[in-house]
Design a protein around this motif. Structure first.
Motif, PDB file in Angstrom:
ATOM      1  N   LYS A 373       0.809  -1.228   0.000  1.00 17.16           N
ATOM      2  CA  LYS A 373       0.000   0.000   0.000  1.00 17.16           C
ATOM      3  C   LYS A 373       0.847   1.285   0.000  1.00 17.16           C
ATOM      4  O   LYS A 373       1.964   1.298   0.503  1.00 17.16           O
ATOM      5  CB  LYS A 373      -0.858   0.019   1.269  1.00 17.16           C
ATOM      6  CG  LYS A 373      -2.041  -0.919   1.179  1.00 17.16           C
ATOM      7  CD  LYS A 373      -2.979  -0.617   2.314  1.00 17.16           C
ATOM      8  CE  LYS A 373      -4.219  -1.462   2.215  1.00 17.16           C
ATOM      9  NZ  LYS A 373      -4.689  -1.904   3.510  1.00 17.16           N
ATOM     10  N   ASP A 401      -3.275   4.574  -1.718  1.00 19.60           N
ATOM     11  CA  ASP A 401      -4.404   3.789  -1.214  1.00 19.60           C
ATOM     12  C   ASP A 401      -5.153   4.565  -0.143  1.00 19.60           C
ATOM     13  O   ASP A 401      -6.326   4.335   0.092  1.00 19.60           O
ATOM     14  CB  ASP A 401      -3.881   2.471  -0.644  1.00 19.60           C
ATOM     15  CG  ASP A 401      -3.239   1.645  -1.737  1.00 19.60           C
ATOM     16  OD1 ASP A 401      -3.971   0.952  -2.455  1.00 19.60           O
ATOM     17  OD2 ASP A 401      -1.997   1.746  -1.910  1.00 19.60           O
ATOM     18  N   ASP A 453       4.802  -1.488   2.692  1.00 21.36           N
ATOM     19  CA  ASP A 453       4.070  -0.244   2.417  1.00 21.36           C
ATOM     20  C   ASP A 453       5.034   0.942   2.259  1.00 21.36           C
ATOM     21  O   ASP A 453       6.168   0.904   2.769  1.00 21.36           O
ATOM     22  CB  ASP A 453       3.112   0.097   3.572  1.00 21.36           C
ATOM     23  CG  ASP A 453       1.928  -0.860   3.639  1.00 21.36           C
ATOM     24  OD1 ASP A 453       1.720  -1.608   2.665  1.00 21.36           O
ATOM     25  OD2 ASP A 453       1.230  -0.858   4.672  1.00 21.36           O
TER      26      ASP A 453
END
Ligand SMILES: CC(=O)N[C@H]1[C@@H](OP(=O)(O)OP(=O)(O)OC[C@H]2O[C@@H](n3ccc(=O)[nH]c3=O)[C@H](O)[C@@H]2O)O[C@H](CO)[C@@H](O)[C@@H]1O[C@H](C)C(=O)N[C@@H](C)C(=O)N[C@H](CCC(=O)O)C(=O)O
Ligand SMILES: Nc1ncnc2c1ncn2[C@@H]1O[C@H](COP(=O)(O)OP(=O)(O)OP(=O)(O)O)[C@@H](O)[C@H]1O
Ligand SMILES: N[C@H](CCC[C@H](N)C(=O)O)C(=O)O
Ligand SMILES: [Mg+2]
Length: 489
Positions: A373, A401, A453
């Motif tokens: 993400k 996101d 992420d």
């Protein structure tokens, strides 16, 4: 310097009193800083008007006033059409035209100016030249650094700084030239050897009424190139062949043009480009030969920055091997795609993207290598171009996101209103939240990050303050991010 001598730099003026043989001890634009024998130049500002402070200047010992209005004073008043332009001419003369004694490279464009100047600093350092840098982060003379107020200083500060650089044996000066500076005549009378253009996209529409106006201001660097005093030096215009704005710049310059680009045929090109998670490689194709480059800088936009710097170096007779050495040893620029701590399960990046185009570029680059993400923490500055707010919000949510919209120097605007203007323009239902306090937003984003992420903290880069109202509070995204990372342990 005698006042009559100094005034030769502004040929068409009127004086209200006969001038004596006064020796000018300095030039000043702020009445509060005037000392005995200074001449005070009245500048019409955005907040107040220097013409209102003539009495203060007199009381502080001013020897004469330069004014663009009819005013009364007990000391000589010299009337000119435009005090901004007069200031630039007077300061250049007072400091004895320092731009003629260095190789001066001016970089303009919406994004990439700071990066290109630091790439050039590295190149000239590798070539064993003493450098000076003037720009957004600071002023640098060799390794000494000085704080700055503006990306491009006013004419007085600029000429003073250039003289200091000459005195300290600087050979190459790399300076950012903002559109505000060009429009306000901060660089009139400054003799550039090379003018570099990076790109044009939307910014500063609070100041320039249209994008055409903004481009016209930028084009002044090119139309003024070589129209100055020292006629002996070769000069070059270096332009981005892949940017539409280049058509105008090529038209307005009277100097030889060197183009760079990746899409259209150019003098300096990048071929076989590979953008990786830890750097970028390409073949640098130039009129003096081709060479492989393996750089630690990430993103297609940095290929353009490297091409601009390489073209400029070639115009300055720097060898390809030195260019390669410099580009490959460049670790990055403070606050530009700066990874906050290595070796974490997730990645935190601080970047100075504060325009729609730069935000899109940096998010695109992250998207290319991110495994999971993307979280983005971003805001928009107060008292600045309002039309970029919805654009930046839409870009943030279309690549990330999850977005945290937060304060970025609200200045004198109501902080919450700025964020409302960002989210009111969102075109689709999406995952975001508004957290007014930037520290809280950074903490929340970092606390949510998991393996693979990326958290992008955009907009403030190297800045070490958050300006609320007229007060600058100490704030450094990188330090706050480090604290947030630590608080997870
Ligand atoms: C909009 C703008 O460019 N403002 C600049 C301007 O300030 P100002 O117009 O508010 O000046 P003012 O306060 O109205 O004062 C007018 C005159 O009265 C004089 N005065 C004032 C009070 C007094 O008691 N006595 C006196 O003599 C002042 O010294 C001045 O000469 O002159 C100041 C001194 O040179 C600058 O620092 C200031 O930049 C401010 C900080 C600013 O934010 N500028 C930004 C928009 C800017 O220029 N940015 C570009 C970069 C943009 C980019 O590329 O991203 C830049 O080059 O920095
Ligand atoms: N050539 C480029 N094209 C588009 N975006 C860029 C480019 N170079 C850098 N960027 C993005 O813009 C941000 C600002 O870069 P940089 O500080 O070099 O630009 P600048 O023109 O000096 O900006 P400023 O106008 O604030 O002085 C970077 O953090 C990056 O996100
Ligand atoms: N030179 C730009 C910098 C903007 C940086 C961003 N953090 C903001 O405050 O908007 C300006 O003064 O408009
Ligand atoms: Mg800059």
């Amino acid at each position: 310097m005698k006042i009559q001598e100094l005034l030769k730099s502004i040929p068409f003026h009127q004086t209200t009193a006969l001038l004596s043989d006064t020796v000018v001890t300095g030039i000043e634009v702020d009445s509060r800083l005037v000392r005995d024998g200074n001449i005070f130049v009245c500048i019409e500002g955005f907040t107040t008007d220097g013409h209102n402070y003539i009495q203060d200047a007199e009381l502080n010992g001013a020897a004469a006033i330069i004014s663009q209005k009819k005013v009364t004073a007990n000391i000589p008043v010299i009337i000119v059409n435009d005090t901004n332009r007069a200031l630039a001419m007077l300061a250049s003369k007072f400091y004895q035209y320092p731009s003629n004694e260095v190789t001066l490279i001016g970089v303009t464009g919406t994004n990439g100016k700071t990066t290109v100047t630091y790439l050039l600093e590295r190149i000239f350092q590798i070539a064993k030249k003493k450098t000076g840098v003037i720009g957004t982060i600071q002023m640098k003379i060799g390794e000494d650094t000085y704080p700055v107020e503006n990306t491009t200083p006013n004419a007085l500060e600029l000429q003073k700084s250039l003289r200091k650089m000459v005195d300290e044996k600087v050979e190459h000066v790399l300076m950012e030239v903002s559109s505000h500076a060009l429009d306000l005549g901060r660089v009139y009378g400054t003799d550039y050897d090379i003018a570099v253009f990076t790109n044009l996209s939307q910014d500063h529409l609070d100041y320039h009424s249209t994008l055409e106006d903004y481009l016209q201001a930028k084009s002044l660097l090119f139309s003024q190139l070589g129209n100055s005093y020292n006629k002996g030096k070769p000069r070059y215009a270096i332009v981005n062949q892949d940017d539409k704005a280049t058509t105008l710049l090529k038209k307005v310059t009277a100097q030889p043009v060197l183009t760079y680009g990746c899409k259209n045929k150019a003098d300096v090109e990048a071929k076989n480009i590979h953008i990786g998670a830890s750097g970028t490689s390409f073949l640098l194709v130039t009129p003096i030969g081709d060479i492989d480059i393996n750089s630690k800088l990430r993103g297609m936009f940095n290929v353009y920055n490297m091409l601009a710097a390489a073209a400029c170096a070639i115009a300055s007779n720097i060898s390809l091997s030195n260019i390669k050495l410099a580009l490959e040893s460049m670790e990055g620029v403070s606050g530009r795609f700066e990874v906050v701590e290595e070796e974490l399960p997730y990645t935190v990046i601080v970047d100075y993207a504060h325009t729609p185009d730069s935000l899109e570029n940096v998010l695109q680059t992250i998207k290319e290598f991110s495994e999971n993400k993307i979280y983005v923490v971003v805001g928009c500055g107060g008292d600045r171009d309002r039309t970029k707010r919805p654009l930046m919000a839409n870009i943030a949510v279309s690549y990330a996101d999850y977005a945290f919209f937060t304060s970025d120097n609200p200045r004198t605007e109501e902080p919450y209103r700025i964020l409302e203007e960002m989210v009111d323009g969102l075109k689709k239902q999406t995952a975001y939240e508004v957290i007014l306090d930037r520290k809280e937003a950074i903490y929340k984003a970092i606390h949510q990050a998991e393996q693979g992420d990326v958290v992008l903290i955009a907009g403030k880069g190297h800045e070490t303050y958050q300006q609320i109202g007229l007060t600058k509070h100490y704030f450094d995204d990188r330090e706050v991010a480090k604290q947030a990372i630590k608080s997870r342990e």
